[in-house]
Scaffold this motif. Sequence first.
Motif, PDB file in Angstrom:
ATOM      1  N   THR A   1      16.645-103.863  16.006  1.00 45.10           N
ATOM      2  CA  THR A   1      15.488-103.063  15.975  1.00 45.10           C
ATOM      3  C   THR A   1      15.283-102.722  14.347  1.00 45.10           C
ATOM      4  O   THR A   1      13.982-102.638  13.923  1.00 45.10           O
ATOM      5  CB  THR A   1      15.594-101.595  16.802  1.00 45.10           C
TER       6      THR A   1
ATOM      7  N   THR B   1      10.626 -95.532  18.554  1.00 43.43           N
ATOM      8  CA  THR B   1      11.608 -96.460  19.521  1.00 43.43           C
ATOM      9  C   THR B   1      12.110 -95.749  20.352  1.00 43.43           C
ATOM     10  O   THR B   1      12.320 -94.336  20.290  1.00 43.43           O
ATOM     11  CB  THR B   1      12.451 -96.971  18.129  1.00 43.43           C
ATOM     12  N   THR B   2      12.478 -96.474  21.380  1.00 48.79           N
ATOM     13  CA  THR B   2      13.495 -95.795  22.342  1.00 48.79           C
ATOM     14  C   THR B   2      14.915 -96.537  22.449  1.00 48.79           C
ATOM     15  O   THR B   2      15.865 -95.968  22.708  1.00 48.79           O
ATOM     16  CB  THR B   2      12.730 -95.797  23.679  1.00 48.79           C
ATOM     17  N   VAL B   3      14.755 -97.789  22.097  1.00 46.82           N
ATOM     18  CA  VAL B   3      16.015 -98.816  22.144  1.00 46.82           C
ATOM     19  C   VAL B   3      16.843 -98.218  21.126  1.00 46.82           C
ATOM     20  O   VAL B   3      18.129 -97.890  21.325  1.00 46.82           O
ATOM     21  CB  VAL B   3      15.665-100.200  22.067  1.00 46.82           C
TER      22      VAL B   3
ATOM     23  N   CYS C   1      18.124 -93.048  18.076  1.00 42.41           N
ATOM     24  CA  CYS C   1      16.787 -93.757  17.391  1.00 42.41           C
ATOM     25  C   CYS C   1      16.572 -93.245  16.141  1.00 42.41           C
ATOM     26  O   CYS C   1      16.133 -94.043  15.097  1.00 42.41           O
ATOM     27  CB  CYS C   1      15.728 -93.041  18.299  1.00 42.41           C
TER      28      CYS C   1
ATOM     29  N   SER D   1       9.650 -90.854  20.415  1.00 44.25           N
ATOM     30  CA  SER D   1      10.320 -91.553  21.559  1.00 44.25           C
ATOM     31  C   SER D   1       9.743 -91.104  22.825  1.00 44.25           C
ATOM     32  O   SER D   1      10.343 -90.274  23.618  1.00 44.25           O
ATOM     33  CB  SER D   1      11.870 -91.320  21.641  1.00 44.25           C
TER      34      SER D   1
ATOM     35  N   CYS E   1       7.164 -96.663  26.213  1.00 46.56           N
ATOM     36  CA  CYS E   1       6.216 -97.624  25.936  1.00 46.56           C
ATOM     37  C   CYS E   1       5.011 -97.269  25.290  1.00 46.56           C
ATOM     38  O   CYS E   1       4.006 -97.972  24.550  1.00 46.56           O
ATOM     39  CB  CYS E   1       5.901 -98.447  26.990  1.00 46.56           C
TER      40      CYS E   1
ATOM     41  N   GLU F   1      11.196-102.224  18.272  1.00 44.62           N
ATOM     42  CA  GLU F   1      12.118-102.336  19.488  1.00 44.62           C
ATOM     43  C   GLU F   1      12.605-103.867  19.518  1.00 44.62           C
ATOM     44  O   GLU F   1      11.791-104.783  19.597  1.00 44.62           O
ATOM     45  CB  GLU F   1      11.369-101.972  20.442  1.00 44.62           C
TER      46      GLU F   1
ATOM     47  N   GLU G   1       9.862-107.981  22.115  1.00 48.13           N
ATOM     48  CA  GLU G   1      10.328-107.418  20.982  1.00 48.13           C
ATOM     49  C   GLU G   1       9.802-107.576  19.734  1.00 48.13           C
ATOM     50  O   GLU G   1       8.895-108.588  19.594  1.00 48.13           O
ATOM     51  CB  GLU G   1      11.767-107.948  20.678  1.00 48.13           C
TER      52      GLU G   1
ATOM     53  N   THR H   1       7.383-102.826  24.539  1.00 44.55           N
ATOM     54  CA  THR H   1       7.803-101.622  24.884  1.00 44.55           C
ATOM     55  C   THR H   1       7.546-100.449  23.841  1.00 44.55           C
ATOM     56  O   THR H   1       6.300-100.365  23.512  1.00 44.55           O
ATOM     57  CB  THR H   1       9.370-101.311  25.366  1.00 44.55           C
ATOM     58  N   SER H   2       8.217 -99.886  23.096  1.00 39.04           N
ATOM     59  CA  SER H   2       8.076 -98.954  22.180  1.00 39.04           C
ATOM     60  C   SER H   2       7.203 -99.515  20.895  1.00 39.04           C
ATOM     61  O   SER H   2       6.580 -98.442  20.481  1.00 39.04           O
ATOM     62  CB  SER H   2       9.330 -98.152  21.788  1.00 39.04           C
TER      63      SER H   2
ATOM     64  N   THR I   1      15.386 -92.469  29.788  1.00 37.25           N
ATOM     65  CA  THR I   1      14.753 -92.396  28.406  1.00 37.25           C
ATOM     66  C   THR I   1      14.579 -91.005  27.956  1.00 37.25           C
ATOM     67  O   THR I   1      14.571 -90.222  28.849  1.00 37.25           O
ATOM     68  CB  THR I   1      13.171 -92.999  28.644  1.00 37.25           C
TER      69      THR I   1
END
Lengths: 402, 336
Positions: free
Chosen positions: A74, A105-107, A138, A159, A162, A190, A225, A332-333, B116
């Motif tokens: 990331t 970001t979430t990952v 994060c 965060s 998406c 992400e 990604e 996603t994020s 999440t």
Amino acid sequence: MGKRVFVTGAGIISALGTGNDATLKALLEGKSGIGKITCIDTEHTEFPVGEVAMSNSEMSRILNVNYPVNGLRTVLLGIFAAREALVSASLSPELLRSAAFISGTTVGGMDKTERHFKTVFDTNVETEDSLEMKFNDCGYSTELIADSLGKFRMVTTSSTACSSAANAIILGANLIKAGIVDIAVVGGAEALTKFHLNGFNTLMILDKEQCRPFDKNRSGINLGEGAAYLVLESEKSAKSREVGIMAELSGYANTCDAFHQTATSENGEGAYKAMLKAMEMARLTPADIDYINAHGTGTPNNDETELAAMERIWTDKLPLFSSTKSLTGHTTSASGSIESVICLLALQNGFVPGNSGWRTPIKENANPVVENTPLPEIRNIINNSFGFGGNDSSIIFSKYIP
Amino acid sequence: MTARCFVNSMAQVSCRQPLSDEWFDNPCALTAAYTRAQEPDTKGLIVPSEARRMSKILKRAVATSITALNNSCVEQPDAIITGTGMGCMENSEKFLVDMCRYGENCLKPSLFMQSTHNTISSLIAIILKCHGYNNTYSHKGISFESALLDAFVQIKNGNIGNALVGAHDEVTPFMALVMKRTHPEYTNITETSVSAILSSTETDSNICEITDVNLFHNPEPEFLAGILNKTDDSLLLLGVNGNQLNDTPYMSLLEKLSYSPSTLRYKNIFGDNFSSPALAFYAAATILKQQRIPAPLYCDTSKNYTGKINNITILNHCDNTAWSLIRLKKFDLCGS
């Protein structure tokens, strides 16, 4: 209201390539970046994804970065995109000292965590592996990206799954309007992980073929990604620096569907409210909108309800719309900023990117733009980003008028 | 930036008696290296069938949110903004454990759906049927302050009239073991859930006023001291915890001050986690309302503060990279 916010820089990396130029070229050629999964160790190779075609070590070598950055995908993706954004806005180190860096970001560092978790959990916490789990959160990812660029005044992380990057853009704009900063570097990053690939698979919303947003026979998402950042700037700062203005961030809104953690309400209430409120802020009417870059994930639920929300606003005829997720995958994020940069490229180059892979109409008068379409007079674009929990953000980019 | 921003109500779940200010009269210092939060009684706050399906962090977050809302002048918040350093850790951990144990083919969707970071803010919105602005910040030890800054800016500029702002972090026993290694600067690892209703409305039930919220990245001690020296903030509430790895940056800052403030602490009572600055905010607001300072909160008991408590400045850092400064002011109706 009152104060204007401009976009004065942009950077991007995704399955479509590295940088604005490569992305524009891929978009104009209608080339999809969706392919076989290679970068993560998973059994689920049946799901195609939108990968960035570089390994961590290749990226680390190009960026000239070492531990711990070289093991955090990331962060690596984020540095590529953020560096380009800074260069394109001609931001000097002195300017960064009073600027904000806000990343979605979430990952975060989950890729590192999932590599070390088993050893730490099953054997012994007193190993080197447990130290690697520091990078799970994060905020660390965001700080590593920020620090590779220079010395920012403030750094934080949104965060919201998406819609994370879209919400980072919104905070940045609000901080500029409040006069707290004049410049904000905003966006998201992400990487693909085994964690969320499996997570989306448990929800049974991944497509085994290239995804087909807004197609009657669509059957889910291709994950992707990447990273993208925008440089947002106050009018005063942009004019005094005489920097080129790419677009005006004329409106934005975030609302909550408040219906379900992973499903959307039938009439797309949250999406409807987000688009309306963003237009209200931009002082635009529905007729002023030339193109919508839809969230369009390709799941039966999202596309149906996003369409329903659009039809509530544009009751006679929908504006041109498409989803670019069949080209990039669902990043996603990062999707909010990656698709924002795609919107900026569309605005600057006068075209609407096509909704690759689409074949069958859902119903009459609800077809996306399938092939790239020239639209020299394009003025106002809505970019939709919707996250888990019904977190709905709409952002409007308008052609700059002095 | 013309409106004012007041704290109208608050509720906490921590290692202290939950949903109560009992700690204020009974502040005892923490001794254990890891203390879990005292679980709140959710009867009357959460429908039992729903509570059973919620992880600890979700139950605590809903309990503090509903309590703060019930005790406030607000019926439906204009915005729900949450800070959480680690998000829904219990569910993320279970999902990772399952992936290690059983591979990639029989994982539970419910764990992923509630893993999440923004599950918390979304769940509160779903329960309240609140369609307003909804955002979540996850940035180490300044997650709460990031959420507070967002709400503060939007209330000041009139975008919203009120907001439900919260900070929530749970620490599983496994993560506590990991954190002892990854965060050697911590003294007592704990858990936090704090919810507050912020509002621009002047009403006699207001607890205090927020006059400033700032985030800084890698600031020099001289830079921070310069900000404090300008206003002579006489009461400082600091994130000190008795551990040199954590406290040295605070000491470097104090050395640079041109005046001598009274310094307060809170981590000896509430411990360390990414959301603990929310408990500093809660403690400072409670002090301003009650107009007294519990003795164990003084860093130096020989320097008791005797004047009227008008302002408290809260300073926290995480890793000496992320810093936050919050200024709270005593609330007086029809006065400023």
